[in-house]
Design an enzyme around this catalytic site. Structure first.
Site, mmCIF file in Angstrom:
data_model
loop_
_atom_site.group_PDB
_atom_site.id
_atom_site.type_symbol
_atom_site.label_atom_id
_atom_site.label_comp_id
_atom_site.label_asym_id
_atom_site.label_seq_id
_atom_site.Cartn_x
_atom_site.Cartn_y
_atom_site.Cartn_z
ATOM 1 N N ARG A 64 -10.408 -56.183 9.146
ATOM 2 C CA ARG A 64 -11.507 -56.512 8.254
ATOM 3 C C ARG A 64 -11.225 -57.803 7.494
ATOM 4 O O ARG A 64 -10.096 -58.285 7.439
ATOM 5 C CB ARG A 64 -11.731 -55.377 7.247
ATOM 6 C CG ARG A 64 -12.296 -54.109 7.830
ATOM 7 C CD ARG A 64 -12.293 -52.967 6.816
ATOM 8 N NE ARG A 64 -10.945 -52.466 6.558
ATOM 9 C CZ ARG A 64 -10.659 -51.448 5.751
ATOM 10 N NH1 ARG A 64 -11.634 -50.837 5.100
ATOM 11 N NH2 ARG A 64 -9.410 -51.035 5.585
ATOM 12 N N LYS B 244 -7.173 -54.845 1.572
ATOM 13 C CA LYS B 244 -6.099 -53.887 1.348
ATOM 14 C C LYS B 244 -5.101 -54.403 0.330
ATOM 15 O O LYS B 244 -5.050 -55.590 0.003
ATOM 16 C CB LYS B 244 -5.371 -53.591 2.667
ATOM 17 C CG LYS B 244 -6.229 -52.848 3.673
ATOM 18 C CD LYS B 244 -6.777 -51.526 3.147
ATOM 19 C CE LYS B 244 -5.711 -50.468 2.976
ATOM 20 N NZ LYS B 244 -6.265 -49.179 2.461
ATOM 21 N N TYR C 74 -8.806 -53.022 -2.574
ATOM 22 C CA TYR C 74 -8.340 -51.637 -2.611
ATOM 23 C C TYR C 74 -6.858 -51.667 -2.965
ATOM 24 O O TYR C 74 -6.066 -52.328 -2.277
ATOM 25 C CB TYR C 74 -8.525 -50.954 -1.254
ATOM 26 C CG TYR C 74 -9.954 -50.598 -0.923
ATOM 27 C CD1 TYR C 74 -10.667 -49.686 -1.699
ATOM 28 C CD2 TYR C 74 -10.592 -51.157 0.182
ATOM 29 C CE1 TYR C 74 -11.971 -49.352 -1.393
ATOM 30 C CE2 TYR C 74 -11.903 -50.825 0.496
ATOM 31 C CZ TYR C 74 -12.595 -49.917 -0.295
ATOM 32 O OH TYR C 74 -13.883 -49.597 0.004
ATOM 33 N N HIS D 7 -5.012 -48.508 -4.480
ATOM 34 C CA HIS D 7 -4.417 -47.179 -4.267
ATOM 35 C C HIS D 7 -2.984 -47.142 -4.791
ATOM 36 O O HIS D 7 -2.042 -46.779 -4.086
ATOM 37 C CB HIS D 7 -4.459 -46.809 -2.788
ATOM 38 C CG HIS D 7 -5.842 -46.620 -2.246
ATOM 39 N ND1 HIS D 7 -6.666 -45.590 -2.644
ATOM 40 C CD2 HIS D 7 -6.563 -47.332 -1.341
ATOM 41 C CE1 HIS D 7 -7.829 -45.659 -2.007
ATOM 42 N NE2 HIS D 7 -7.798 -46.712 -1.216
ATOM 43 N N GLU E 165 -11.385 -48.842 -5.569
ATOM 44 C CA GLU E 165 -11.520 -47.379 -5.503
ATOM 45 C C GLU E 165 -11.663 -46.714 -6.866
ATOM 46 O O GLU E 165 -11.991 -45.523 -6.928
ATOM 47 C CB GLU E 165 -10.342 -46.759 -4.741
ATOM 48 C CG GLU E 165 -9.019 -46.756 -5.475
ATOM 49 C CD GLU E 165 -8.227 -48.050 -5.333
ATOM 50 O OE1 GLU E 165 -7.083 -48.102 -5.826
ATOM 51 O OE2 GLU E 165 -8.758 -49.009 -4.734
ATOM 52 N N SER F 158 -15.526 -44.824 2.829
ATOM 53 C CA SER F 158 -15.392 -43.378 3.000
ATOM 54 C C SER F 158 -16.349 -42.885 4.072
ATOM 55 O O SER F 158 -16.007 -42.014 4.885
ATOM 56 C CB SER F 158 -15.668 -42.659 1.678
ATOM 57 O OG SER F 158 -14.701 -42.986 0.709
ATOM 58 N N ASP G 39 -14.792 -26.882 -0.315
ATOM 59 C CA ASP G 39 -14.717 -27.683 -1.528
ATOM 60 C C ASP G 39 -14.726 -26.740 -2.722
ATOM 61 O O ASP G 39 -15.233 -25.614 -2.635
ATOM 62 C CB ASP G 39 -15.896 -28.660 -1.613
ATOM 63 C CG ASP G 39 -15.630 -29.829 -2.559
ATOM 64 O OD1 ASP G 39 -15.373 -30.936 -2.061
ATOM 65 O OD2 ASP G 39 -15.668 -29.619 -3.785
ATOM 66 N N SER H 280 -13.367 -23.422 -1.857
ATOM 67 C CA SER H 280 -11.964 -23.680 -1.550
ATOM 68 C C SER H 280 -11.037 -22.935 -2.498
ATOM 69 O O SER H 280 -11.126 -23.068 -3.714
ATOM 70 C CB SER H 280 -11.689 -25.183 -1.622
ATOM 71 O OG SER H 280 -10.340 -25.462 -1.299
ATOM 72 N N VAL I 41 -9.626 -34.962 0.752
ATOM 73 C CA VAL I 41 -9.559 -34.640 -0.666
ATOM 74 C C VAL I 41 -9.324 -35.907 -1.466
ATOM 75 O O VAL I 41 -8.485 -36.740 -1.102
ATOM 76 C CB VAL I 41 -8.436 -33.622 -0.946
ATOM 77 C CG1 VAL I 41 -8.334 -33.311 -2.428
ATOM 78 C CG2 VAL I 41 -8.690 -32.339 -0.156
ATOM 79 N N LEU I 42 -10.059 -36.068 -2.563
ATOM 80 C CA LEU I 42 -9.989 -37.305 -3.354
ATOM 81 C C LEU I 42 -9.800 -36.993 -4.828
ATOM 82 O O LEU I 42 -10.483 -36.136 -5.388
ATOM 83 C CB LEU I 42 -11.281 -38.109 -3.176
ATOM 84 C CG LEU I 42 -11.460 -39.332 -4.088
ATOM 85 C CD1 LEU I 42 -10.469 -40.425 -3.711
ATOM 86 C CD2 LEU I 42 -12.883 -39.857 -4.028
ATOM 87 N N VAL J 185 -7.356 -38.208 6.232
ATOM 88 C CA VAL J 185 -7.971 -39.440 5.729
ATOM 89 C C VAL J 185 -7.470 -39.754 4.321
ATOM 90 O O VAL J 185 -7.534 -40.895 3.875
ATOM 91 C CB VAL J 185 -9.513 -39.317 5.750
ATOM 92 C CG1 VAL J 185 -10.167 -40.638 5.387
ATOM 93 C CG2 VAL J 185 -9.999 -38.872 7.129
ATOM 94 N N ASP K 249 -4.074 -42.621 2.313
ATOM 95 C CA ASP K 249 -3.878 -43.781 1.447
ATOM 96 C C ASP K 249 -3.785 -43.393 -0.022
ATOM 97 O O ASP K 249 -3.566 -44.241 -0.882
ATOM 98 C CB ASP K 249 -4.974 -44.843 1.659
ATOM 99 C CG ASP K 249 -6.374 -44.313 1.481
ATOM 100 O OD1 ASP K 249 -6.528 -43.158 1.064
ATOM 101 O OD2 ASP K 249 -7.331 -45.070 1.757
ATOM 102 N N VAL L 24 -3.440 -42.737 9.803
ATOM 103 C CA VAL L 24 -3.544 -44.186 9.620
ATOM 104 C C VAL L 24 -4.174 -44.471 8.257
ATOM 105 O O VAL L 24 -5.204 -43.882 7.901
ATOM 106 C CB VAL L 24 -4.374 -44.823 10.751
ATOM 107 C CG1 VAL L 24 -4.635 -46.300 10.483
ATOM 108 C CG2 VAL L 24 -3.652 -44.647 12.086
ATOM 109 N N ASN M 249 -5.616 -47.204 7.100
ATOM 110 C CA ASN M 249 -6.783 -48.102 7.047
ATOM 111 C C ASN M 249 -7.678 -47.839 8.260
ATOM 112 O O ASN M 249 -7.925 -48.712 9.077
ATOM 113 C CB ASN M 249 -6.357 -49.575 6.977
ATOM 114 C CG ASN M 249 -5.454 -49.992 8.120
ATOM 115 O OD1 ASN M 249 -4.679 -49.203 8.646
ATOM 116 N ND2 ASN M 249 -5.533 -51.248 8.516
#
Length: 381
Positions: free
Chosen positions: A26, A85, A104, A106, A128, A144, A208, A230, A249-250, A277, A280, A308, A310
């Site tokens: 990207r 990134k 981003y 993180h 983020e 996302s 959730d 959940s 999960v975020l 996912v 990161d 991964v 990214n």
């Protein structure tokens, strides 16, 4: 130019370097984004070749009004560097006092980057953690959505026997049970993963803690996606029966909680696939270790793991345009007004500031890093 307190004398110059993270194709801005900045009197420098992997030619940036930088060093001399990134090890020496970095970050998952930003007194503004009053994360949402849709596609690929999986077709066949996809988290990543899985005619279970969010999914999909509240028992049972498990999960700005234990992974079917996912942000599955596009999967306890960091970098043309659509208004505000004025005018952008003048200014990030939290207002006066 900008001072460490965010004040400005004129519009900031913007630099866009080529991304150097493994297989990160990207680029942080499109030609239309450049044109918008130029129309606001902002000078933009884009490193030569930065958009090539996103199918954007240098000539398109030049025609939009950008200056082309011969190398990364030149792009990094701008007042405001816009990236995709977090800075990689080879980029850390380019960080400097007073630089505004918009990308981003993180930081909870990359503490060494946080330490470098603090030590070099960089103003780190993280996509983020830009957060609306509603709780929505407008700059995280487009990636996302891409990552969520790709997670199911990736999982289906690795479930094929030739790719190491248990040989299950997600949609099944007439007279044959379809594959079961279990998605942890019903946010943008999880809902998009579940939506694509349902479209592939898999059995889909979405978990959730937010019952209102699950009600919304039920209303949209009318039972096509099974929703479950959940809790430890529900997760344990769902994971054991999964052919494909997607971790989505975020915690905004923080490290993802471990929802799936190692014991749960051991109880999964041989040849099942995990796509985490949340990697990161540290991952939400105990056995997760970050991988790269060059070497994306590994096996643990007979289960194939894809982690991964990214994922959207694999579809850079789509991702670059989706990302710029979301970031551009905030980038224009930062570049034309400077940090102090832009964050005063937009509380959502203020929440994006993670580091400033050697301090950590986001409470959740500070807590995740074990740093003292310094409120942004106290630094901007």
């Amino acid at each position: 130019m900008t001072a460490s307190d965010g004040s400005v004398d004129a519009a900031l110059t913007v630099g866009v370097p080529t991304e150097v993270k493994n297989s990160e194709h990207r680029v942080a801005i499109t030609p239309d984004g450049v044109r918008e900045l130029v129309e606001h009197g902002v000078e933009v420098t884009v490193q030569r070749g930065a958009g090539t992997s996103s199918a954007i030619a240098d000539d398109e940036y030049r025609a939009a009004g950008a200056t082309l930088a011969a190398d990364a060093d030149e792009a990094w001399t701008a007042d405001l560097v816009c990236k995709v990134k977090e800075p990689q090890p080879e980029e850390l020496d380019r960080l400097r006092d007073g630089l505004v970095l918009f990308t981003y970050l993180h930081l909870a998952a990359y503490p060494e980057v946080a330490e470098a930003l603090v030590r070099r007194r960089v103003t780190g503004v993280a996509y983020e953690t830009v957060q609306l009053e509603s709780g929505d994360l407008p700059l995280l949402a487009p990636m996302s959505e891409v990552a969520g849709r790709m997670a199911t596609q990736i999982g289906a690929h690795y479930l094929e026997r030739e790719n190491g999986g248990r040989g299950v077709l997600l949609g099944g066949a007439p007279g044959v049970r379809p594959g079961r996809v279990v998605v942890l988290g019903a946010g943008n990543v999880g809902w998009n993963s579940a939506w694509i899985a349902a479209g592939m005619e898999a059995e889909v279970v979405l978990l959730d803690k937010d019952l209102d969010r699950l009600r919304w999914v039920d209303q949209i999909h009318r039972g096509r996606i099974m929703t479950l509240a959940s809790n430890r028992g529900a997760v344990e049972r769902a994971v054991a029966d999964a052919d494909l498990l997607i971790g989505a999960v975020l915690v905004p700005g923080g490290r993802a909680p471990t929802v799936v234990t190692e014991a749960m992974v051991k109880a999964m079917k041989p040849g099942a696939v995990i796509v985490d996912v949340a990697v990161d942000q540290g991952g939400c599955i105990a056995t997760t270790q970050e991988t790269t596009h060059d070497d994306p999967v590994y096996e643990a306890h007979g289960v194939l793991h894809y982690a991964v960091g990214n994922i959207p970098g694999a579809v850079p043309n789509t991702s670059t345009y989706a990302l710029t659509n979301a970031t551009l208004p905030y980038l224009v505000g930062l570049a034309t007004q400077g940090l102090a004025a832009a964050t005063a005018a937009d509380p959502a952008l203020a929440l994006g500031v993670n580091t400033l003048a050697g301090a950590v200014t986001h409470a959740t990030v500070a807590d995740a890093l074990g740093h003292q939290h310094t409120p942004l207002d106290s630094l901007l006066g």
